[in-house]
Write an enzyme that holds these catalytic residues in place. Structure first.
Site, PDB file in Angstrom:
ATOM      1  N   TYR A   1       0.838  -1.215   0.000  1.00 46.08           N
ATOM      2  CA  TYR A   1       0.000   0.000   0.000  1.00 46.08           C
ATOM      3  C   TYR A   1       0.868   1.258   0.000  1.00 46.08           C
ATOM      4  O   TYR A   1       1.888   1.332   0.702  1.00 46.08           O
ATOM      5  CB  TYR A   1      -0.953  -0.001   1.201  1.00 46.08           C
ATOM      6  CG  TYR A   1      -2.097  -0.992   1.051  1.00 46.08           C
ATOM      7  CD1 TYR A   1      -2.305  -1.699  -0.133  1.00 46.08           C
ATOM      8  CD2 TYR A   1      -2.979  -1.227   2.094  1.00 46.08           C
ATOM      9  CE1 TYR A   1      -3.335  -2.601  -0.272  1.00 46.08           C
ATOM     10  CE2 TYR A   1      -4.021  -2.139   1.965  1.00 46.08           C
ATOM     11  CZ  TYR A   1      -4.189  -2.822   0.777  1.00 46.08           C
ATOM     12  OH  TYR A   1      -5.212  -3.721   0.647  1.00 46.08           O
TER      13      TYR A   1
ATOM     14  N   LEU B   1     -17.791  -0.387  -0.999  1.00 51.67           N
ATOM     15  CA  LEU B   1     -18.587   0.667  -1.649  1.00 51.67           C
ATOM     16  C   LEU B   1     -18.212   0.763  -3.129  1.00 51.67           C
ATOM     17  O   LEU B   1     -18.370   1.817  -3.752  1.00 51.67           O
ATOM     18  CB  LEU B   1     -18.375   2.019  -0.946  1.00 51.67           C
ATOM     19  CG  LEU B   1     -18.549   2.044   0.577  1.00 51.67           C
ATOM     20  CD1 LEU B   1     -18.382   3.476   1.112  1.00 51.67           C
ATOM     21  CD2 LEU B   1     -19.903   1.477   1.004  1.00 51.67           C
TER      22      LEU B   1
ATOM     23  N   LEU C   1     -20.147   4.062  -5.464  1.00 51.00           N
ATOM     24  CA  LEU C   1     -21.451   4.357  -4.854  1.00 51.00           C
ATOM     25  C   LEU C   1     -21.752   5.848  -4.876  1.00 51.00           C
ATOM     26  O   LEU C   1     -22.912   6.264  -4.964  1.00 51.00           O
ATOM     27  CB  LEU C   1     -21.451   3.834  -3.408  1.00 51.00           C
ATOM     28  CG  LEU C   1     -22.723   4.045  -2.606  1.00 51.00           C
ATOM     29  CD1 LEU C   1     -23.901   3.279  -3.227  1.00 51.00           C
ATOM     30  CD2 LEU C   1     -22.531   3.593  -1.151  1.00 51.00           C
TER      31      LEU C   1
END
Ligand SMILES: NC(=O)c1ccc[n+]([C@@H]2O[C@H](COP(=O)([O-])OP(=O)(O)OC[C@H]3O[C@@H](n4cnc5c(N)ncnc54)[C@H](OP(=O)(O)O)[C@@H]3O)[C@@H](O)[C@H]2O)c1
Length: 303
Positions: free
Chosen positions: A56, A215, A220
């Site tokens: 990450y 999401l 979304l």
């Protein structure tokens, strides 16, 4: 916040987990102070579990988390850390790396785990996941390294991410202790685990999967995404039945409702959105509303 035991004798984590993939994406929130504020808000909401990975932020997120924790060591003891290893991409810190690849060899797994321990400043990782299956490494070799890390107390539990059901079964054969999770993409935008056998396997073997991008990676809230627009309209209509719950909370509740017992990994970097999403833990969607959300995402009724 409900606690979730991943396997009958395995580790317990919060049912909503704080993801850190995008932790350094927003300059306004990625300072040590900003990260501490996010962690404190998560704890306030009962979210004690942090999901991260060596890759990450191009290998910088674990370090940033460790730095933030050094500024307030009391936070570290109240959190559990899940991290992942085995995705190697070319970057400035690895001059000899020419090609993005997966590596779940024994030496790579042990090196990665030890790096994560050092960067996060913890004595043991609560859970280590193989981030993606390495097609070139025998499952027996990968399991051997995980078994060794478990025996040495460097990790408290082992699991995988993005494994097919058959890959999970094959790796499990060589494990001394059961794998405790398979972290998979799951949301109204991506229902693959319902159909590819991975969620059936979780129920059969009795482990809790983890849902990433719940999401839809932010779709979304994207006004240009038709499924996102339909979903928000449907959820605004049903919100009155759920005490005015916001679309993010209702979507996490949708993920949590699946009988495989997934935990949902929050992707937001905004403390106020952590709080609104955390309401999901108190929401039990009505059966028909779960299907109404499926219908809104797909743009048609179930077949
Ligand atoms: N195992 C794997 O291969 C894998 C792959 C991907 C992710 N993951 C894990 O899963 C976690 C979650 O994935 P994700 O980040 O894709 O989650 P997500 O929740 O589906 O998407 C997060 C995105 O949605 C936005 N967002 C969230 N709430 C919002 C709101 N109320 N209004 C507007 N935008 C909103 C966030 O922006 P803001 O930050 O601005 O709120 C962020 O850009 C990651 O952090 C990582 O830990 C694992």
């Amino acid at each position: 916040m409900t606690r979730h035991r991943f396997t009958p004798h395995g580790p317990e984590f919060s049912r909503l987990v704080l993801g850190t993939w995008r932790l350094l994406a927003d300059p306004a929130t990625c300072s040590p102070d900003g990260i501490r504020a996010l962690l404190r808000t998560a704890l306030e909401a009962g979210i004690t579990t942090v999901d991260t990975a060596e890759i990450y932020g191009l290998y910088r997120v674990e370090e940033a988390l460790g730095e933030a924790l050094r500024g307030d060591p009391s936070l570290r003891s109240r959190l559990e850390f899940i991290t992942k290893c085995g995705i190697l991409v070319p970057c400035a810190g690895a001059p000899g790396r020419r090609t993005a690849h997966y590596n779940a060899t024994a030496s790579q797994i042990v090196t990665s785990a030890e790096n994560s321990l050092r960067l996060l400043g913890v004595e043991a990782l609560d859970l280590l996941l193989i981030h993606r299956p390495d097609w070139l490494t025998p499952h027996e070799v990968t399991a051997g390294a995980l078994n060794q890390l478990l025996r040495d107390g460097k990790i408290k539990a082992a699991g995988v991410s993005n494994y097919s059901a058959s890959q999970f079964a094959a790796l499990s054969t060589f494990m001394d202790r059961p794998l405790v999770t398979n972290q998979l993409e799951f949301s109204p935008f991506c229902v693959t685990p319902i159909h590819d056998g991975t969620f059936d396997q979780a129920q059969q073997l009795g482990f809790a999967p983890m849902a990433w991008s719940p999401l839809g990676g932010g779709r979304l809230f994207d006004d240009h995404n038709q499924a996102g627009v339909r979903l928000r309209a449907a959820m605004t209509q049903m919100a009155t039945r759920y005490d005015g719950a916001t679309p993010d909370a209702l979507t996490h509740a949708w993920v949590l409702a699946h009988p495989a017992r997934p935990v949902s990994i929050l992707g937001t970097t905004k403390p106020e959105r952590v709080l609104s999403s955390a309401r999901a833990d108190t929401i039990t969607l009505e059966h028909q509303d779960w299907y109404a959300i499926w219908e809104a995402a797909h743009g048609h009724q179930v077949p």
